[in-house]
Enzyme design. Structure first.
Site, PDB file in Angstrom:
ATOM      1  N   SER A  68       0.870  -1.195   0.000  1.00 27.23           N
ATOM      2  CA  SER A  68       0.000   0.000   0.000  1.00 27.23           C
ATOM      3  C   SER A  68       0.898   1.233   0.000  1.00 27.23           C
ATOM      4  O   SER A  68       2.063   1.155   0.402  1.00 27.23           O
ATOM      5  CB  SER A  68      -0.847  -0.012   1.272  1.00 27.23           C
ATOM      6  OG  SER A  68      -1.382   1.272   1.529  1.00 27.23           O
ATOM      7  N   TYR A 123      -2.482  -1.220  10.394  1.00 28.26           N
ATOM      8  CA  TYR A 123      -2.427  -1.331   8.933  1.00 28.26           C
ATOM      9  C   TYR A 123      -1.113  -0.731   8.417  1.00 28.26           C
ATOM     10  O   TYR A 123      -0.408  -1.347   7.611  1.00 28.26           O
ATOM     11  CB  TYR A 123      -3.623  -0.606   8.314  1.00 28.26           C
ATOM     12  CG  TYR A 123      -3.754  -0.792   6.818  1.00 28.26           C
ATOM     13  CD1 TYR A 123      -4.327  -1.943   6.288  1.00 28.26           C
ATOM     14  CD2 TYR A 123      -3.301   0.185   5.926  1.00 28.26           C
ATOM     15  CE1 TYR A 123      -4.453  -2.113   4.914  1.00 28.26           C
ATOM     16  CE2 TYR A 123      -3.427   0.018   4.554  1.00 28.26           C
ATOM     17  CZ  TYR A 123      -4.005  -1.131   4.054  1.00 28.26           C
ATOM     18  OH  TYR A 123      -4.127  -1.304   2.690  1.00 28.26           O
TER      19      TYR A 123
HETATM   20  P1  NAD Z   1     -11.137  -6.243  -0.369  1.00 29.23           P
HETATM   21  O1  NAD Z   1     -11.678  -6.103   0.987  1.00 29.23           O
HETATM   22  O2  NAD Z   1     -12.054  -6.243  -1.526  1.00 29.23           O
HETATM   23  O3  NAD Z   1     -10.247  -7.568  -0.492  1.00 29.23           O
HETATM   24  C1  NAD Z   1      -9.593  -8.173   0.567  1.00 29.23           C
HETATM   25  C2  NAD Z   1      -9.575  -9.665   0.306  1.00 29.23           C
HETATM   26  O4  NAD Z   1      -8.829 -10.320   1.350  1.00 29.23           O
HETATM   27  C3  NAD Z   1     -10.984 -10.273   0.330  1.00 29.23           C
HETATM   28  O5  NAD Z   1     -11.093 -11.202  -0.718  1.00 29.23           O
HETATM   29  C4  NAD Z   1     -11.034 -10.985   1.677  1.00 29.23           C
HETATM   30  O6  NAD Z   1     -11.901 -12.092   1.706  1.00 29.23           O
HETATM   31  C5  NAD Z   1      -9.585 -11.427   1.802  1.00 29.23           C
HETATM   32  N1  NAD Z   1      -9.200 -11.761   3.176  1.00 29.23           N
HETATM   33  C6  NAD Z   1      -9.328 -10.997   4.292  1.00 29.23           C
HETATM   34  N2  NAD Z   1      -8.867 -11.673   5.357  1.00 29.23           N
HETATM   35  C7  NAD Z   1      -8.406 -12.860   4.896  1.00 29.23           C
HETATM   36  C8  NAD Z   1      -7.805 -13.988   5.501  1.00 29.23           C
HETATM   37  N3  NAD Z   1      -7.574 -14.017   6.825  1.00 29.23           N
HETATM   38  N4  NAD Z   1      -7.458 -15.036   4.731  1.00 29.23           N
HETATM   39  C9  NAD Z   1      -7.694 -15.024   3.393  1.00 29.23           C
HETATM   40  N5  NAD Z   1      -8.265 -13.989   2.763  1.00 29.23           N
HETATM   41  C10 NAD Z   1      -8.617 -12.923   3.507  1.00 29.23           C
HETATM   42  O7  NAD Z   1     -10.072  -5.065  -0.525  1.00 29.23           O
HETATM   43  P2  NAD Z   1      -8.941  -4.766  -1.608  1.00 29.23           P
HETATM   44  O8  NAD Z   1      -8.849  -3.325  -1.713  1.00 29.23           O
HETATM   45  O9  NAD Z   1      -9.144  -5.584  -2.835  1.00 29.23           O
HETATM   46  O10 NAD Z   1      -7.648  -5.272  -0.820  1.00 29.23           O
HETATM   47  C11 NAD Z   1      -6.687  -6.156  -1.382  1.00 29.23           C
HETATM   48  C12 NAD Z   1      -5.312  -5.756  -0.903  1.00 29.23           C
HETATM   49  O11 NAD Z   1      -5.004  -4.468  -1.427  1.00 29.23           O
HETATM   50  C13 NAD Z   1      -5.172  -5.631   0.615  1.00 29.23           C
HETATM   51  O12 NAD Z   1      -3.946  -6.202   1.017  1.00 29.23           O
HETATM   52  C14 NAD Z   1      -5.180  -4.143   0.851  1.00 29.23           C
HETATM   53  O13 NAD Z   1      -4.479  -3.768   2.014  1.00 29.23           O
HETATM   54  C15 NAD Z   1      -4.472  -3.666  -0.410  1.00 29.23           C
HETATM   55  N6  NAD Z   1      -4.693  -2.243  -0.717  1.00 29.23           N
HETATM   56  C16 NAD Z   1      -5.924  -1.784  -1.062  1.00 29.23           C
HETATM   57  C17 NAD Z   1      -6.085  -0.427  -1.330  1.00 29.23           C
HETATM   58  C18 NAD Z   1      -7.402   0.164  -1.709  1.00 29.23           C
HETATM   59  O14 NAD Z   1      -7.535   1.398  -1.716  1.00 29.23           O
HETATM   60  N7  NAD Z   1      -8.399  -0.626  -2.050  1.00 29.23           N
HETATM   61  C19 NAD Z   1      -5.003   0.453  -1.244  1.00 29.23           C
HETATM   62  C20 NAD Z   1      -3.758  -0.068  -0.876  1.00 29.23           C
HETATM   63  C21 NAD Z   1      -3.618  -1.416  -0.629  1.00 29.23           C
END
Ligand code: NAD
Length: 268
Positions: A151, A164
């Site tokens: 991130s 986080y």
């Molecule tokens: P999201 O909530 O749609 O996806 C998160 C995924 O992780 C989901 O499929 C959820 O079921 C899975 N998950 C959560 N806990 C879990 C566990 N214990 N075991 C297995 N799976 C698990 O959100 P996203 O934005 O797609 O996030 C994906 C990644 O991107 C994350 O690591 C998040 O920190 C990172 N990220 C997202 C953003 C953003 O703005 N969306 C920005 C920076 C980083």
């Protein structure tokens, strides 16, 4: 993209958002994909549907896919998940550590269980998955690839989301340390660092025009990113276009890490 067709990948947290887009994009590139879900296989039905649709559009990707259950914070789950992926796909070449959560609270009010949970999923989970994948890469002498979904908070402090921020800061070091430790065995470890991206983790603002505009006002490119933009960069880093890149975090953030406040001079 060069070198992806016929490879086998495991994507954690592939039931929504960025993980889902990565699974779909890799399949479009001809990669066989193990789709990780945490609890119920039904949670992965959207991903499967999107993957099939995307493949139809490009007249069939000819790829295998398998659903693999596992909570990435549980060592036993991860070991079973990696084994199931290998048994079903034949081997594993690419691991995408995408699963992640966030819990908001002021640092002085955070419950220790919440703090531990975020670290357990985002950082410890990514490490356990990497460890199991690396064992397999070494056993079979596979020049494996690991891509961590970090991130912008790998480097930007995030008040009210201390756990986080720490987890993503740690992920930067996880990426570099593993990259160095296994570089001589041909294993590459990199990370992508998304900025604000339209996914369910941001349900607080993505469907609220006012809140969304507020978020986007901080982004030099004036818009949030899409999961597909993140997935495209993952495919690039997993491909043979990037065979000399390791230990790097690639920021995909519309300029968020360029210090927006400095876009105009503060003083003469
Ligand atoms: P999201 O909530 O749609 O996806 C998160 C995924 O992780 C989901 O499929 C959820 O079921 C899975 N998950 C959560 N806990 C879990 C566990 N214990 N075991 C297995 N799976 C698990 O959100 P996203 O934005 O797609 O996030 C994906 C990644 O991107 C994350 O690591 C998040 O920190 C990172 N990220 C997202 C953003 C953003 O703005 N969306 C920005 C920076 C980083």
């Amino acid at each position: 993209m060069k070198g992806l067709k016929g490879k086998n990948a495991l994507v954690t947290g592939a039931t929504s958002g960025i993980g889902q887009a990565i699974a779909v994009r890799l399949a479009q590139e001809g990669v066989n994909v193990a789709i990780n879900y945490r609890q119920s296989p039904d949670d992965a039905s959207d991903t499967l549907e999107m993957l099939e649709l995307a493949c139809e559009e490009i007249r069939g990707c000819g790829v295998k896919n398998v659903l693999v259950q596992g909570d990435v914070s549980q060592e036993k789950d991860v070991m079973e998940m990696v084994n199931t992926a290998i048994e079903n796909l034949g081997s594993l070449d690419i691991l995408i550590n995408n699963a992640g959560i966030q819990i908001e609270s002021a640092a002085h009010e955070t419950k220790i269980e919440d703090f531990d949970r975020v670290l357990a999923v985002n950082l410890r989970g990514a490490y356990i998955c990497a460890r199991e994948a690396i064992k397999h890469f070494l056993d079979r002498q596979i020049p494996g690839i690991i891509i961590n979904v970090s991130s912008v908070h790998e480097i930007i402090p995030r008040p009210h989301y201390l756990s986080y921020s720490i987890s993503k800061g740690g992920m930067g070091n996880l990426t570099k340390t593993l990259a160095l430790e296994y570089a001589s065995q041909g294993i590459r470890v990199n990370a992508i660092a998304p900025g604000a991206t339209i996914t369910p983790i941001n349900k607080a603002w993505i469907n609220d025009p006012e809140e969304k505009a507020k978020v986007e006002s901080h982004i030099p490119m004036n818009r949030a990113g899409t999961a597909e933009e993140m997935a495209a960069t993952v495919a690039f880093l997993a491909s043979e276009e990037t065979t000399y890149i390791t230990g790097q975090t690639l920021f995909i953030d519309g300029g968020l890490t360029l210090y927006h406040d400095f876009s105009e001079p503060w003083s003469a």
